[in-house]
Design a protein around this motif. Structure first.
Motif, PDB file in Angstrom:
ATOM      1  N   LYS A 187      39.961  12.981  -9.688  1.00  0.00           N
ATOM      2  CA  LYS A 187      40.866  12.763  -8.657  1.00  0.00           C
ATOM      3  C   LYS A 187      41.426  11.289  -8.864  1.00  0.00           C
ATOM      4  O   LYS A 187      40.675  10.432  -9.385  1.00  0.00           O
ATOM      5  N   LYS A 188      42.552  11.078  -8.283  1.00  0.00           N
ATOM      6  CA  LYS A 188      43.010   9.652  -8.119  1.00  0.00           C
ATOM      7  C   LYS A 188      42.095   8.713  -7.263  1.00  0.00           C
ATOM      8  O   LYS A 188      41.487   7.634  -7.759  1.00  0.00           O
ATOM      9  N   GLU A 189      41.892   9.221  -6.183  1.00  0.00           N
ATOM     10  CA  GLU A 189      41.100   8.166  -5.104  1.00  0.00           C
ATOM     11  C   GLU A 189      40.359   9.138  -4.263  1.00  0.00           C
ATOM     12  O   GLU A 189      41.162  10.266  -3.797  1.00  0.00           O
ATOM     13  N   ILE A 190      39.428   8.550  -3.615  1.00  0.00           N
ATOM     14  CA  ILE A 190      38.422   9.209  -2.576  1.00  0.00           C
ATOM     15  C   ILE A 190      38.245   8.148  -1.879  1.00  0.00           C
ATOM     16  O   ILE A 190      37.364   7.296  -1.822  1.00  0.00           O
ATOM     17  N   ASN A 191      38.921   8.320  -0.446  1.00  0.00           N
ATOM     18  CA  ASN A 191      38.809   7.231   0.535  1.00  0.00           C
ATOM     19  C   ASN A 191      38.450   7.598   1.662  1.00  0.00           C
ATOM     20  O   ASN A 191      37.919   6.710   2.703  1.00  0.00           O
ATOM     21  N   SER A 192      37.874   8.986   1.928  1.00  0.00           N
ATOM     22  CA  SER A 192      37.481   9.280   3.270  1.00  0.00           C
ATOM     23  C   SER A 192      36.230  10.426   3.143  1.00  0.00           C
ATOM     24  O   SER A 192      36.064  11.004   1.874  1.00  0.00           O
ATOM     25  N   ASP A 193      35.631  10.432   4.043  1.00  0.00           N
ATOM     26  CA  ASP A 193      34.438  11.732   3.997  1.00  0.00           C
ATOM     27  C   ASP A 193      35.047  12.886   3.830  1.00  0.00           C
ATOM     28  O   ASP A 193      34.531  13.783   3.136  1.00  0.00           O
ATOM     29  N   THR A 194      36.043  13.262   4.373  1.00  0.00           N
ATOM     30  CA  THR A 194      36.907  14.513   4.208  1.00  0.00           C
ATOM     31  C   THR A 194      37.350  14.724   2.808  1.00  0.00           C
ATOM     32  O   THR A 194      37.087  15.701   2.020  1.00  0.00           O
ATOM     33  N   ASP A 195      37.870  13.756   2.226  1.00  0.00           N
ATOM     34  CA  ASP A 195      38.239  13.534   0.667  1.00  0.00           C
ATOM     35  C   ASP A 195      37.162  13.968  -0.274  1.00  0.00           C
ATOM     36  O   ASP A 195      37.189  14.872  -1.100  1.00  0.00           O
ATOM     37  N   LEU A 196      36.141  13.354   0.135  1.00  0.00           N
ATOM     38  CA  LEU A 196      34.926  13.503  -0.689  1.00  0.00           C
ATOM     39  C   LEU A 196      34.375  14.839  -0.662  1.00  0.00           C
ATOM     40  O   LEU A 196      34.099  15.600  -1.759  1.00  0.00           O
ATOM     41  N   LYS A 197      34.134  15.590   0.516  1.00  0.00           N
ATOM     42  CA  LYS A 197      33.552  16.750   0.679  1.00  0.00           C
ATOM     43  C   LYS A 197      34.455  17.851  -0.031  1.00  0.00           C
ATOM     44  O   LYS A 197      33.953  18.796  -0.896  1.00  0.00           O
TER      45      LYS A 197
END
Length: 333
Positions: A184-194
């Motif tokens: 992934k390019k970036e993971i900036n939130s808990d939702t993105d991470l999950k």
């Protein structure tokens, strides 16, 4: 004063989020540091600002600006800063290589593949991008939950002819690891991470190891990343645009290969099937043919960077930030 002390004093003087070039200019103008014969003071400032963030120093924070660069500020001034207004007023910024960057221009996720492949090659891992669009079911968007972004194999080098023959005789799984990578390019939130994490879980269930990889993770997600990794066995890699500084934040838990899932992937994706075939050839090759078989696998796999100039030119062309590069990289000044 030390350079870090000069950085903190300059951020206090400037009072608003600013980039490393302006910090360097302020330090020089105020005479906080005598740079002497130093050729790349701005690269030094960039690296040390990055150190504040990477080391979790609570005194400094940053915001991501258009063009994939960062502005830094003192945490104690946070209440006086209107971040939305700053982003709105910054359509164009100045980067470390003195090129203007349009905020509407950004890199694609797959532009990061070559950086990850270069990092993996430095670890003696052969890797190949798997394009889900080329599968027989490529039109199905749900296939992204089946296919890894990149698949890699690490073959353990055995030094003696006796041990090599013994390996071929027993076909031991302890002499190699096959790994799946979700990028992934970036993971900036808990939702993105999950979402990204469970995508990695889904499309790596067949492999010895599975990893979630991103160029940027929010610092606030460390504890949740650790919990998910320990619970589900998926490792996490922080990719760096200078690939050799990429870091395994949490290691993967090794498991046995799932041959039913491997068979499914071979059946629907010809490149995955070819990758597995080339790996099998190398693992079972007679001693006389190992060199040629290894070259065949290497030629089939993705290309990787062989020198720093190529990485710099690539990142510049793709608009990928180089702010976290080592201090000594004078090309960035």
């Amino acid at each position: 004063m030390t350079i870090k002390e000069a950085i903190l004093k300059s951020l206090e003087d400037i009072k608003e989020p600013t980039n490393y070039i302006k910090v360097c200019d302020h330090i020089t103008a105020q005479g906080y540091i005598d740079w002497g014969m130093a050729k790349t003071p701005s690269a030094t400032i960039s690296a040390l600002l990055g150190d504040f963030i990477r080391n979790g120093d609570a005194r400094v924070k940053r915001i991501k600006m258009p063009g994939n660069t960062y502005n830094y500020y003192l945490t104690k001034n946070e209440g006086e800063i209107n971040i939305d207004a700053i982003l709105e007023d910054s359509p164009i910024i100045q980067s470390g290589n003195s090129k203007k960057i349009d905020k509407n221009r950004t890199y694609e996720e797959r532009d990061l593949h070559k950086l990850l492949v270069t990092y993996l090659k430095s670890k003696n891992i052969f890797s190949k991008t798997i394009y889900h669009e080329q599968s027989r079911t490529g039109g199905d968007s749900h296939q992204i939950w089946t296919h890894p972004d990149i698949v890699g194999i690490e073959l353990y080098k055995l030094q003696t002819k006796t041990s090599q023959n013994f390996r071929r005789a027993i076909k031991s799984s302890d002499t190699f690891r096959i790994t799946s990578y979700e990028l992934k390019k970036e993971i900036n939130s808990d939702t993105d991470l999950k979402k990204a994490f469970f995508q990695a879980v889904s499309n790596s269930s067949w492999a010895n190891d599975g990893y979630l990889v991103a160029l940027e993770f929010s610092g606030s997600l460390q504890e949740e990343m650790k919990r998910l990794s320990q619970t589900f066995g998926i490792g996490i890699i922080k990719l760096n645009s200078y690939p050799y500084l990429s870091e395994v934040l949490f290691p993967s838990t090794r498991r046995e290969l799932d041959f039913k899932s491997i068979d499914k992937l071979c059946n629907i994706n010809p490149e995955f099937q070819q990758f597995i075939e080339n790996c099998e050839k190398l693992m079972t090759a007679d001693e006389r043919y190992i060199s040629g078989t290894e070259k065949e696998l290497n030629d089939f796999c993705d290309t990787y960077f062989k020198n720093e100039d190529d990485i710099i030119n690539y990142c510049s062309a793709k608009n990928i930030s180089m702010e976290d590069w080592p201090i000594s990289r004078a090309e960035l000044n």
